[in-house]
Design a protein around this motif. Structure first.
Motif, PDB file in Angstrom:
ATOM      1  N   LYS A 122      29.955  37.214  13.952  1.00  0.00           N
ATOM      2  CA  LYS A 122      31.049  36.652  14.734  1.00  0.00           C
ATOM      3  C   LYS A 122      32.409  37.224  14.358  1.00  0.00           C
ATOM      4  CE  LYS A 122      28.945  33.763  17.528  1.00  0.00           C
ATOM      5  NZ  LYS A 122      28.975  33.970  18.992  1.00  0.00           N
ATOM      6  N   GLU A 123      32.639  37.524  13.093  1.00  0.00           N
ATOM      7  CA  GLU A 123      33.951  37.998  12.670  1.00  0.00           C
ATOM      8  C   GLU A 123      34.067  39.517  12.696  1.00  0.00           C
ATOM      9  OE1 GLU A 123      36.556  36.145  12.329  1.00  0.00           O
ATOM     10  OE2 GLU A 123      35.332  34.391  12.802  1.00  0.00           O
ATOM     11  N   GLU A 124      33.087  40.182  13.281  1.00  0.00           N
ATOM     12  CA  GLU A 124      33.143  41.628  13.403  1.00  0.00           C
ATOM     13  C   GLU A 124      33.540  41.988  14.833  1.00  0.00           C
ATOM     14  OE1 GLU A 124      29.427  43.302  12.316  1.00  0.00           O
ATOM     15  OE2 GLU A 124      29.341  42.309  10.357  1.00  0.00           O
ATOM     16  N   ALA A 125      34.527  42.855  14.970  1.00  0.00           N
ATOM     17  CA  ALA A 125      34.937  43.300  16.299  1.00  0.00           C
ATOM     18  C   ALA A 125      33.865  44.213  16.885  1.00  0.00           C
ATOM     19  CB  ALA A 125      36.260  44.038  16.218  1.00  0.00           C
ATOM     20  N   PRO A 126      33.523  44.062  18.153  1.00  0.00           N
ATOM     21  CA  PRO A 126      32.545  44.965  18.776  1.00  0.00           C
ATOM     22  C   PRO A 126      33.071  46.398  18.751  1.00  0.00           C
ATOM     23  CG  PRO A 126      32.949  43.042  20.160  1.00  0.00           C
ATOM     24  CD  PRO A 126      33.996  43.036  19.095  1.00  0.00           C
ATOM     25  N   PRO A 127      32.196  47.387  18.794  1.00  0.00           N
ATOM     26  CA  PRO A 127      32.637  48.784  18.842  1.00  0.00           C
ATOM     27  C   PRO A 127      33.560  49.040  20.022  1.00  0.00           C
ATOM     28  CG  PRO A 127      30.270  48.650  18.455  1.00  0.00           C
ATOM     29  CD  PRO A 127      30.733  47.264  18.787  1.00  0.00           C
ATOM     30  N   GLY A 128      34.474  49.984  19.837  1.00  0.00           N
ATOM     31  CA  GLY A 128      35.451  50.267  20.883  1.00  0.00           C
ATOM     32  C   GLY A 128      34.823  50.675  22.195  1.00  0.00           C
ATOM     33  N   LEU A 129      33.767  51.484  22.148  1.00  0.00           N
ATOM     34  CA  LEU A 129      33.116  51.918  23.386  1.00  0.00           C
ATOM     35  C   LEU A 129      32.509  50.748  24.133  1.00  0.00           C
ATOM     36  CD1 LEU A 129      31.359  55.198  22.199  1.00  0.00           C
ATOM     37  CD2 LEU A 129      33.347  55.009  23.705  1.00  0.00           C
ATOM     38  N   THR A 130      31.969  49.785  23.392  1.00  0.00           N
ATOM     39  CA  THR A 130      31.395  48.592  24.016  1.00  0.00           C
ATOM     40  C   THR A 130      32.482  47.790  24.718  1.00  0.00           C
ATOM     41  OG1 THR A 130      29.648  48.485  22.349  1.00  0.00           O
ATOM     42  CG2 THR A 130      30.090  46.472  23.583  1.00  0.00           C
ATOM     43  N   LEU A 131      33.611  47.603  24.047  1.00  0.00           N
ATOM     44  CA  LEU A 131      34.711  46.860  24.659  1.00  0.00           C
ATOM     45  C   LEU A 131      35.309  47.615  25.845  1.00  0.00           C
ATOM     46  CD1 LEU A 131      36.726  45.236  21.734  1.00  0.00           C
ATOM     47  CD2 LEU A 131      35.377  44.102  23.507  1.00  0.00           C
ATOM     48  N   LEU A 132      35.378  48.932  25.755  1.00  0.00           N
ATOM     49  CA  LEU A 132      35.912  49.714  26.872  1.00  0.00           C
ATOM     50  C   LEU A 132      35.081  49.480  28.123  1.00  0.00           C
ATOM     51  CD1 LEU A 132      38.047  51.961  27.590  1.00  0.00           C
ATOM     52  CD2 LEU A 132      36.162  53.579  27.314  1.00  0.00           C
ATOM     53  N   ALA A 133      33.753  49.526  27.958  1.00  0.00           N
ATOM     54  CA  ALA A 133      32.872  49.275  29.101  1.00  0.00           C
ATOM     55  C   ALA A 133      33.036  47.849  29.610  1.00  0.00           C
ATOM     56  CB  ALA A 133      31.427  49.545  28.707  1.00  0.00           C
ATOM     57  N   ALA A 134      33.170  46.879  28.691  1.00  0.00           N
ATOM     58  CA  ALA A 134      33.318  45.479  29.095  1.00  0.00           C
ATOM     59  C   ALA A 134      34.621  45.261  29.851  1.00  0.00           C
ATOM     60  CB  ALA A 134      33.258  44.582  27.866  1.00  0.00           C
ATOM     61  N   TYR A 135      35.733  45.735  29.295  1.00  0.00           N
ATOM     62  CA  TYR A 135      37.020  45.573  29.972  1.00  0.00           C
ATOM     63  C   TYR A 135      37.019  46.286  31.328  1.00  0.00           C
ATOM     64  CZ  TYR A 135      39.041  43.914  25.521  1.00  0.00           C
ATOM     65  OH  TYR A 135      39.327  43.210  24.383  1.00  0.00           O
ATOM     66  N   GLY A 136      36.384  47.458  31.374  1.00  0.00           N
ATOM     67  CA  GLY A 136      36.333  48.196  32.631  1.00  0.00           C
ATOM     68  C   GLY A 136      35.594  47.451  33.714  1.00  0.00           C
ATOM     69  N   GLU A 137      34.532  46.727  33.337  1.00  0.00           N
ATOM     70  CA  GLU A 137      33.791  45.943  34.320  1.00  0.00           C
ATOM     71  C   GLU A 137      34.555  44.695  34.746  1.00  0.00           C
ATOM     72  OE1 GLU A 137      30.842  46.414  35.851  1.00  0.00           O
ATOM     73  OE2 GLU A 137      30.687  48.415  34.987  1.00  0.00           O
ATOM     74  N   LEU A 138      35.325  44.138  33.839  1.00  0.00           N
ATOM     75  CA  LEU A 138      35.971  42.843  34.086  1.00  0.00           C
ATOM     76  C   LEU A 138      37.283  42.948  34.862  1.00  0.00           C
ATOM     77  CD1 LEU A 138      35.437  41.103  30.625  1.00  0.00           C
ATOM     78  CD2 LEU A 138      34.451  40.376  32.811  1.00  0.00           C
TER      79      LEU A 138
END
Length: 607
Positions: free
Chosen positions: A447-463
């Motif tokens: 829970k206290e670990e930030a997801p990898p940047g590439l994972t977040l990039l894909a998530a933000y891009g979809e959202l």
């Protein structure tokens, strides 16, 4: 050369050019040139989540559920009667005997007919249109080769066309007892061209085998196992079967050769269920991962990250369809159990009670923690209910699924009252490592670990299309990744899309070419490159890029329309006509494009 009049021929060619130019105008009007690619800097996460490793062992240690029968016959016999055990079926004459195999529908908005019928032990679907005089304008018919769904809410058909699998336009809905448009078809006329994607079929089948370049293409055969099977929850069984059948003892590695979810920590047991029963607002495969990489007993987030936009008091989540895990963790039962409650506390995947048995069966599960005195409703009143003493009927009521017509789902929030608001805990589920999204698939240790940047990039891009507040976060993260991971194909494709939409065509082309050489080539990247090349005056190169996009995704209507448009703008009318004819052959349900082809062909006829 009798009958050939040069002047007539040239006049006809000019008329055909005029008709094709009309196509170009209407293509722009329909939003092809501006609307289809206006997700500002959004790039499909498919670039990062497409299947990357074509050299993996096909079997992957999977042996199929039938291999479990010699030792687990009783469990197997019960399981194959459950909804999961019947999640996907090959259409056979025996199956047809149990199905409603005829139906028809006329869609007034489209002016087109749909039909289901059986013939010679096979099931078919048709889509067609009629002229006012009664003759057919077009008819497209395909064999339904597989059925997805157990029939509780209904089932859908799957058609194979070449190496591609597609959803059929009609589905059967048990609630109304008849065939109607498949989910999503009320929003678009997809015909027989809506691809079955890896992320969907992974949860409706046992072991699907999508091809490395995706877009609905599958290996041959497309399934190692049709229905959801033992190994979906217990992991690959090859080693376990070897241990149980070989005379000599197999040396163990210190790890169990088969997974028993009941012996896992609750969070890891829930991860198995979440793979299919928790949608969230966005699901992102980790780089170089595919859906088949998830193994029961391992953290789901190692393969697939599931994120949810944090709810607001003034705007609670609009639907809990396929949000079973998230709904459960908001319940007082879960919060009061110190996370001890899990999906399998109440559900035994091997057994599914019949509809008449369900009320008493689940009331028995409730009795594991509650007594008759726990319920405020008098026992005398509860006994008069139909069915009597129905805990789930009051506290987990069924409701209609907004995104799927004629279907219902059970609420898993276990509310004391139907109007119970979200608990205060629902508004405190983000972390300091990720303050803007709820990371649902992360087990407590992550829970206290930030997801990898590439994972977040894909998530933000979809959202960001539906939640614009994520746009700025996407852009900031993209700028960071440009420096930290400049060789990543998703980063380069995203930078290319951003530069393209900012009007920097030359820079966009550099990034997009880089993406195509550093990662698995994507049809969307080729389409973006074609746009950049058009803006740079490189029309011939743009056509080559669009052709490549069509090759990679041959049932994508947008790419084919844009190819027609490019030919028209270059005044290559013969090629435009051929591309338009190919489009209409692939998408005969497109009334406008078929009208344009007929108009062009009629104008070409000598007068």
């Amino acid at each position: 050369m009798s009958g050939y009049n040069p002047s007539t021929r040239h006049r006809a060619m000019r008329l055909r050019q005029g008709a094709l130019l009309a196509v170009a105008g209407f293509v722009f009007y329909l939003g092809l040139a501006s609307g289809e690619f206006q997700g500002i800097t959004k790039v499909r996460s498919a670039g990062a989540t497409r299947l990357q490793n074509a050299t993996k062992t096909v079997q992957g240690g999977f042996v199929g559920s039938r291999s479990c029968v010699p030792c687990h016959q009783n469990i197997y016999d019960k399981y194959v009667k459950t909804n999961m055990g019947r999640s996907m079926t090959r259409v056979t004459p025996a199956l047809l005997a149990s199905l409603v195999t005829s139906g028809s529908l006329y869609d007034e908005k489209l002016g087109q007919h749909f039909e289901v019928f059986a013939r010679e032990g096979k099931l078919f679907q048709s889509q067609y249109a009629m002229e006012a005089g009664g003759s057919e304008i077009f008819r497209e018919t395909h064999e339904v080769q597989w059925i997805i769904g157990s029939g509780t809410n209904g089932f859908a058909g799957v058609t194979k066309n070449g190496g591609y699998l597609f959803q059929d336009p009609l589905s059967f809905y048990s609630k109304i007892g008849s065939w109607a448009l498949s989910p999503g078809y009320e929003f678009g006329n997809y015909g027989f061209n809506r691809p079955i994607l890896a992320g969907c079929v992974a949860c409706h089948s046992g072991q699907a085998m999508p091809a490395a370049d995706g877009n609905g293409r599958f290996q041959d055969p497309p399934f190692q196992e049709l229905a959801i099977g033992c190994e979906n929850c217990h992991g690959p069984g090859q080693q376990h079967v070897r241990e149980m059948t070989e005379e000599e003892t197999v040396v163990r590695t210190g790890h169990a050769s088969i997974v028993n979810p009941a012996r896992l920590p609750p969070a890891l047991a829930d991860n198995i269920c979440m793979f299919c029963h928790q949608t969230g607002d966005v699901r992102v495969l980790k780089p170089n991962k595919e859906y088949r990489d998830f193994r029961p007993g391992e953290p789901l987030d190692d393969t697939l990250s599931i994120f949810l936009v944090p709810p607001k008091r003034e705007s609670p989540p609009p639907s809990d369809h396929v949000e079973h895990y998230y709904s459960m963790i908001l319940s007082k039962c879960y919060r009061g159990s110190s996370r001890g409650l899990s999906c399998i506390t109440c559900h035994d995947p091997h057994v599914q009670p019949s509809r008449p048995e369900a009320s008493a069966y689940f009331a028995g599960k409730c009795a594991g923690c509650h007594t008759d005195k726990s319920c405020k409703l008098p026992l005398s009143v509860r006994k008069q209910q139909k069915p009597p003493n129905n805990c789930a009927g009051c506290h987990m009521p069924k409701h209609d699924v907004g995104v799927i017509l004629h279907s219902s789902v059970t609420s898993h929030r276990i509310m004391a009252r139907p109007d119970e608001p979200l608990p205060e805990a629902a508004f405190h589920q983000t972390t300091s490592a990720l303050p803007d999204l709820i990371h649902l698939s992360a087990v407590p240790a992550q829970k206290e670990e930030a997801p990898p940047g590439l994972t977040l990039l894909a998530a933000y891009g979809e959202l960001m299309d539906t939640a614009p507040e994520y746009r700025e976060r996407y852009l900031v993260l993209l700028a960071e990744l440009e420096h930290s991971q400049p060789e990543n194909a998703l980063v380069q494709a995203s930078l290319g899309r951003k530069a393209l939409l900012d009007g920097r065509a030359s820079e966009a082309a550099v990034h997009l070419r880089h993406a195509l050489t550093t990662g698995l080539p994507q049809a969307t990247t080729y389409a973006d490159l074609a746009e950049a090349q058009v803006n740079l005056g490189q029309e011939n190169e743009a056509i080559l890029s669009l052709k490549r996009a069509v090759e990679l995704d041959p049932f994508n209507a947008v790419f084919q329309k844009k190819l027609v448009l490019r030919f028209i703008e270059m005044k290559q009318y013969a090629q435009a006509g051929a591309a338009l004819e190919h489009y209409v052959q692939t998408f005969p349900q497109d009334s406008f494009m078929r009208h344009m082809l007929n108009r062009a062909n009629s104008m070409e006829q000598p007068k």
